[in-house]
Design a protein around this motif. Structure first.
Motif, PDB file in Angstrom:
ATOM      1  N   LEU A  41       0.144   4.217  -7.796  1.00  0.00           N
ATOM      2  CA  LEU A  41      -1.005   3.611  -7.128  1.00  0.00           C
ATOM      3  C   LEU A  41      -1.462   2.303  -7.767  1.00  0.00           C
ATOM      4  O   LEU A  41      -2.172   1.521  -7.134  1.00  0.00           O
ATOM      5  N   ASP A  42      -1.067   2.049  -9.012  1.00  0.00           N
ATOM      6  CA  ASP A  42      -1.424   0.789  -9.672  1.00  0.00           C
ATOM      7  C   ASP A  42      -0.358  -0.286  -9.488  1.00  0.00           C
ATOM      8  O   ASP A  42      -0.540  -1.407  -9.963  1.00  0.00           O
ATOM      9  N   GLY A  43       0.713   0.051  -8.800  1.00  0.00           N
ATOM     10  CA  GLY A  43       1.845  -0.874  -8.754  1.00  0.00           C
ATOM     11  C   GLY A  43       2.018  -1.651  -7.475  1.00  0.00           C
ATOM     12  O   GLY A  43       2.924  -2.491  -7.366  1.00  0.00           O
ATOM     13  N   TYR A  44       1.185  -1.411  -6.473  1.00  0.00           N
ATOM     14  CA  TYR A  44       1.393  -2.058  -5.175  1.00  0.00           C
ATOM     15  C   TYR A  44       0.972  -3.527  -5.208  1.00  0.00           C
ATOM     16  O   TYR A  44       0.170  -3.947  -6.059  1.00  0.00           O
ATOM     17  N   GLU A  49       0.847  -1.189   0.000  1.00  0.00           N
ATOM     18  CA  GLU A  49       0.000   0.000   0.000  1.00  0.00           C
ATOM     19  C   GLU A  49       0.882   1.239   0.000  1.00  0.00           C
ATOM     20  O   GLU A  49       2.041   1.188   0.422  1.00  0.00           O
ATOM     21  N   PRO A  50       0.369   2.354  -0.502  1.00  0.00           N
ATOM     22  CA  PRO A  50       1.190   3.569  -0.548  1.00  0.00           C
ATOM     23  C   PRO A  50       1.541   4.073   0.852  1.00  0.00           C
ATOM     24  O   PRO A  50       0.804   3.820   1.809  1.00  0.00           O
ATOM     25  N   PRO A  51       2.666   4.747   0.980  1.00  0.00           N
ATOM     26  CA  PRO A  51       3.110   5.243   2.292  1.00  0.00           C
ATOM     27  C   PRO A  51       2.266   6.414   2.769  1.00  0.00           C
ATOM     28  O   PRO A  51       2.226   7.476   2.132  1.00  0.00           O
ATOM     29  N   ALA A  52       1.592   6.210   3.901  1.00  0.00           N
ATOM     30  CA  ALA A  52       0.663   7.224   4.401  1.00  0.00           C
ATOM     31  C   ALA A  52       1.380   8.460   4.929  1.00  0.00           C
ATOM     32  O   ALA A  52       0.852   9.574   4.830  1.00  0.00           O
TER      33      ALA A  52
END
Length: 501
Positions: free
Chosen positions: A242-245, A13-16
């Motif tokens: 965002l499509d790469g996780y 997931e992206p880093p918050a």
């Protein structure tokens, strides 16, 4: 401003942290570039793997692209055995690549041989010799290109986990050598723990220009010579891949608070570090979620709060966000209301992570958990009846626990195994800044001047060796518990668990 999330951590997931900072910076009308060097770095290594020699490694290398694609598809999560194999094979490729560089490397961890992330001397050594880092070929090319493109006036790195420390300092050393006039800022969860240690004495002067503790929005914006507005800003994920996780759809992390609203548990790092509780109003949270949902169409919302507040839970139940979600919650009377649990499920709640810690009432009382077993039993049954999965956290070896109390936890879990979806087992570590530490502390735990924990003399004589023996030979071998543990997604654990519910 260039904000960097460094290797190595789970790339699902992206880093918050840097997204929250970017929201504040961009909300003040300032440009900001985000780099998830963790995901990019892991994919770089996977694209350039060490050649396999044994049968498993050869198979893993051959199926590498298929396994990456499968982890991003929903079909894989319908077949737990295929999922386990895909994760194991991907991890095998990184392990073999790491071994060629004399380090332990995985999809979730990084440990160099002969280098401790708890030693400032070792981290400075990483900064002095960045080319020795396995990610050097990636960041030595990526950072100059990105700096040339974005022309930042400041670079910030978010260091949250020990597994990120070595590469973070290698990147810092590279940046300091090649861009000596560019200010470097270091923040994040691990840095906050360092700075709030009573014995902290900055060993990184000359390498890092600013070390920040806690939420860094105000400090960063003031560093950029802009007046700070306290108006809450929606996190900004623009610029991240965002499509790469590694997940079957976008998992969007969101923190509705920092610190803990309970903040009374004995030995809790949040309490030991004196982290204040700060909550975003539930109405603002719902508005943020609506904005993010419209912008990114996530598959799952991940609340990062130490405990989602009852007020926010009630707001989510009253105004469902139209997204499946999960996160940590305290076991409270609110969840003892079966009708509320059904409303929570209808709001999209797929899973709650609950810090049960112990199945013995005396141990819970000694820890100031503010919970009783009767309430816990009711909550577990209600959540199961409502169709909300549970990820239960247990903590063994606290000063008030002995083998007898641990066996009562075993009995409690087996009695309620049908209401427990996943389990996380941990052995207690004494936070070095805990007010209780001086009475039992003996020496620094794991050594190193950056250690966050201290070794201690267990009042009941229950040693870590004996605790692990109990867990391995008794607790984990109970058939009902073994079945729960087998459900836990390997490596990605709770980050992927909701997709199996």
């Amino acid at each position: 401003m260039l904000l960097i999330h460094p290797p190595a951590a789970k790339g699902c997931e992206p880093p918050a942290g840097i997204a929250r900072l970017a929201g504040a910076i961009r909300g003040h009308g300032l440009p900001c570039t985000l780099l998830d060097a963790n995901l990019e770095g892991q994919l770089f290594l996977l694209a350039n793997p060490a050649p396999g020699k044994d049968t498993w490694s050869i198979r893993a290398g051959k199926n590498l692209k298929d396994n990456l694609a499968a982890l991003r598809s929903r079909e894989l999560y319908q077949n737990p055995s295929r999922y386990r194999r895909a994760v194991a094979d991907l991890n095998r490729v990184l392990e073999q690549t790491g071994q060629r560089h004399h380090l332990s490397l995985s999809l979730a961890n990084y440990q160099e041989e002969g280098l401790s992330p708890l030693s400032s001397t070792d981290l400075i050594r990483s900064a002095e010799n960045p080319a020795a880092n396995i990610f050097f070929p990636y960041f030595a090319a990526r950072l100059p290109a990105l700096i040339e493109e974005s022309r930042p006036t400041c670079i910030g790195i978010s260091l949250n986990y020990l597994s990120q420390a070595a590469t973070t300092f290698a990147m810092l050393g590279f940046l300091k050598k090649h861009y000596p006039g560019l200010p470097l800022v270091l923040g994040g969860g691990l840095v906050t723990s360092w700075l709030r240690n009573p014995s902290w004495n900055n060993p990184f002067a000359g390498l890092i220009d600013h070390c920040l503790a806690g939420p860094g929005e105000e400090a960063l914006i003031r560093l950029l010579s802009t007046e700070f507005s306290r108006h809450a800003q929606t996190p900004s994920y623009s610029g991240l891949p965002l499509d790469g996780y590694l997940a079957p759809g976008l998992i969007l992390p969101y923190a509705a608070s920092s610190g803990c609203y309970w903040n009374n548990c004995l030995f809790c790092p949040e309490k030991a570090e004196g982290n204040p509780y700060q909550q975003i109003p539930p109405a603002t949270v719902l508005a943020d979620i609506a904005i993010l949902k419209e912008a990114h169409r996530p598959s799952l919302l991940h609340f990062l709060d130490n405990a989602i507040s009852p007020a926010l839970m009630q707001a989510l139940a009253a105004e469902p966000p139209g997204l499946d979600w999960y996160g940590f919650a305290r076991i409270t009377p609110l969840l003892a209301d079966i009708h509320f649990c059904h409303s929570l499920r209808q709001s999209g709640c797929r899973m709650l992570k609950l810090g049960l810690e112990s199945g013995d009432q005396d141990v819970l009382n000694a820890m100031n958990k503010g919970q009783d077993l009767a309430l816990i039993e009711t909550v577990l049954q209600n959540l199961a009846a409502a169709g909300i999965a549970t990820y239960i956290y247990l903590l063994f070896g606290t000063p008030s626990e002995s083998l007898a109390e641990a066996r009562r936890t075993l009995d409690f879990v087996t009695r309620h195994h049908s209401a427990i979806t996943f389990l996380n087992l941990a052995v207690f570590n004494m936070p070095i800044g805990s007010p209780e530490a001086p009475s039992v502390a003996r020496s620094a735990f794991y050594g190193g001047d950056l250690s966050l924990y201290t070794d201690f003399e267990h009042p009941k004589g229950w040693t870590r060796k004996e605790i692990r023996k109990f867990l391995d030979q008794e607790f984990k071998r109970h058939p009902d518990i073994a079945r729960i543990l087998q459900r836990d997604p390997p490596i990605f654990t709770s980050n992927h668990a909701a997709f199996f519910c």
